[in-house]
Write a protein that holds these residues in place. Sequence first.
Motif, PDB file in Angstrom:
ATOM      1  N   GLU A 273       0.586  -1.125   0.145  1.00  0.00           N
ATOM      2  CA  GLU A 273       0.072  -0.177  -0.195  1.00  0.00           C
ATOM      3  C   GLU A 273       1.027   0.749   0.362  1.00  0.00           C
ATOM      4  OE1 GLU A 273      -2.928   0.405  -0.732  1.00  0.00           O
ATOM      5  OE2 GLU A 273      -3.332  -2.207  -0.793  1.00  0.00           O
ATOM      6  N   TRP A 274       1.638   1.471   1.028  1.00  0.00           N
ATOM      7  CA  TRP A 274       2.854   2.082   1.071  1.00  0.00           C
ATOM      8  C   TRP A 274       3.707   3.300  -0.583  1.00  0.00           C
ATOM      9  CZ3 TRP A 274       8.238   2.238   0.072  1.00  0.00           C
ATOM     10  CH2 TRP A 274       8.393   3.627   0.145  1.00  0.00           C
ATOM     11  N   LEU A 275       3.710   1.333  -0.752  1.00  0.00           N
ATOM     12  CA  LEU A 275       4.821   1.402  -2.537  1.00  0.00           C
ATOM     13  C   LEU A 275       3.420   2.029  -3.080  1.00  0.00           C
ATOM     14  CD1 LEU A 275       7.524   1.077  -4.021  1.00  0.00           C
ATOM     15  CD2 LEU A 275       6.337  -1.861  -4.717  1.00  0.00           C
ATOM     16  N   LYS A 276       2.531   1.875  -3.650  1.00  0.00           N
ATOM     17  CA  LYS A 276       1.203   2.114  -4.919  1.00  0.00           C
ATOM     18  C   LYS A 276       0.885   3.026  -4.576  1.00  0.00           C
ATOM     19  CE  LYS A 276      -3.279   0.390  -5.358  1.00  0.00           C
ATOM     20  NZ  LYS A 276      -4.006  -0.554  -5.483  1.00  0.00           N
ATOM     21  N   THR A 277       1.185   3.912  -3.552  1.00  0.00           N
ATOM     22  CA  THR A 277       0.625   5.341  -3.026  1.00  0.00           C
ATOM     23  C   THR A 277       1.278   5.948  -3.175  1.00  0.00           C
ATOM     24  OG1 THR A 277       0.816   5.168  -0.918  1.00  0.00           O
ATOM     25  CG2 THR A 277      -0.756   5.146  -1.336  1.00  0.00           C
TER      26      THR A 277
ATOM     27  N   GLU B 260       0.874  -8.353 -11.573  1.00  0.00           N
ATOM     28  CA  GLU B 260      -0.741  -9.033 -11.670  1.00  0.00           C
ATOM     29  C   GLU B 260      -1.617  -8.509 -10.389  1.00  0.00           C
ATOM     30  OE1 GLU B 260       0.591 -12.627 -10.768  1.00  0.00           O
ATOM     31  OE2 GLU B 260       1.283 -13.447 -12.140  1.00  0.00           O
ATOM     32  N   ASP B 261      -0.779  -7.422  -9.048  1.00  0.00           N
ATOM     33  CA  ASP B 261      -1.984  -6.996  -8.137  1.00  0.00           C
ATOM     34  C   ASP B 261      -2.483  -5.656  -8.714  1.00  0.00           C
ATOM     35  OD1 ASP B 261      -0.888  -8.985  -6.813  1.00  0.00           O
ATOM     36  OD2 ASP B 261       0.549  -7.867  -5.843  1.00  0.00           O
TER      37      ASP B 261
ATOM     38  N   ASP C 168      -6.384  -4.381  -9.140  1.00  0.00           N
ATOM     39  CA  ASP C 168      -6.387  -3.330  -9.187  1.00  0.00           C
ATOM     40  C   ASP C 168      -8.231  -2.844 -10.193  1.00  0.00           C
ATOM     41  OD1 ASP C 168      -5.723  -3.732  -6.549  1.00  0.00           O
ATOM     42  OD2 ASP C 168      -3.341  -2.965  -6.827  1.00  0.00           O
ATOM     43  N   LEU C 169      -7.084  -2.818 -10.848  1.00  0.00           N
ATOM     44  CA  LEU C 169      -8.488  -1.906 -11.981  1.00  0.00           C
ATOM     45  C   LEU C 169      -9.198  -2.940 -12.399  1.00  0.00           C
ATOM     46  CD1 LEU C 169      -4.972  -0.968 -14.642  1.00  0.00           C
ATOM     47  CD2 LEU C 169      -5.829   0.679 -13.255  1.00  0.00           C
ATOM     48  N   GLU C 170      -8.619  -3.521 -12.628  1.00  0.00           N
ATOM     49  CA  GLU C 170     -10.346  -4.942 -12.576  1.00  0.00           C
ATOM     50  C   GLU C 170     -11.337  -4.583 -11.722  1.00  0.00           C
ATOM     51  OE1 GLU C 170      -9.313  -9.074 -12.656  1.00  0.00           O
ATOM     52  OE2 GLU C 170      -9.052  -8.607 -14.908  1.00  0.00           O
ATOM     53  N   LYS C 171     -10.772  -4.517 -10.457  1.00  0.00           N
ATOM     54  CA  LYS C 171     -11.725  -3.911  -9.421  1.00  0.00           C
ATOM     55  C   LYS C 171     -12.506  -2.803  -9.276  1.00  0.00           C
ATOM     56  CE  LYS C 171      -9.728  -6.648  -5.862  1.00  0.00           C
ATOM     57  NZ  LYS C 171      -9.165  -7.282  -4.265  1.00  0.00           N
TER      58      LYS C 171
END
Length: 223
Positions: A82-86, A98-99, A103-106
């Motif tokens: 989550e930290w890396l994503k933000t 893949e994650d 996330d895009l599909e969700k």
Amino acid sequence: MSDSDDDIFKKKKPSKKKIEQQQKQQQQQELLQQQKQLKQELNQTEQQLHNPKHPKLVIYCRICTYPVEFCTFSKTPRECKEWLKTTFKELYAILYPEDLKLDLEKEATLQLYQQHISQKISLVQPPQKKRRKNGKVPESEMIYIKVKERNRNKFITTLSGLEKHGIDLKETSKKISKKFGCGSSINEKGALELQGDLSVELEEWLPKEFPTIKEEMIAIQDK
């Protein structure tokens, strides 16, 4: 003792508040420097990250303090992601493709679900009743629609003023009864009494059925 020596002794020691302010300023400066360093690391191109000719750029996770490539071996892999994503979206896409796809599909599924719910809400909500438009319409041309509640969830719609336009009440009563599937009768005052709340339906149907009746001639009275 000289005057300069007296000045030195006269100077007071800094107060605790000043010392705390100075410490806060130093901490803020350190945080700003760290943010600048993170921005510089983020601006590094993907080619520089993977090209062996260039020195390897190591970015450390602020959650587990490991290099971001080894966050999966830490005790807090979810928090690290989550930290890396933000903080580093581009690097997150490289390390966890893949994650990112999930996330895009969700997000796409959530948007479709929200659109579906909004459409259902719009269908469930009853149409808003139109009010009489501002304009000078003589009383001799006005048609009134009034809804009364007889019992619980049972209404009667009274339609009056049709005779002003030379409309046959008996034929109109049959048409309305057939059109909307409701009981219809003529009361002692020469007005139509219809079972149910048909105020919105009548307001739309009357101008279409009788060209002499205009929308501004129809007034819906409050219940």
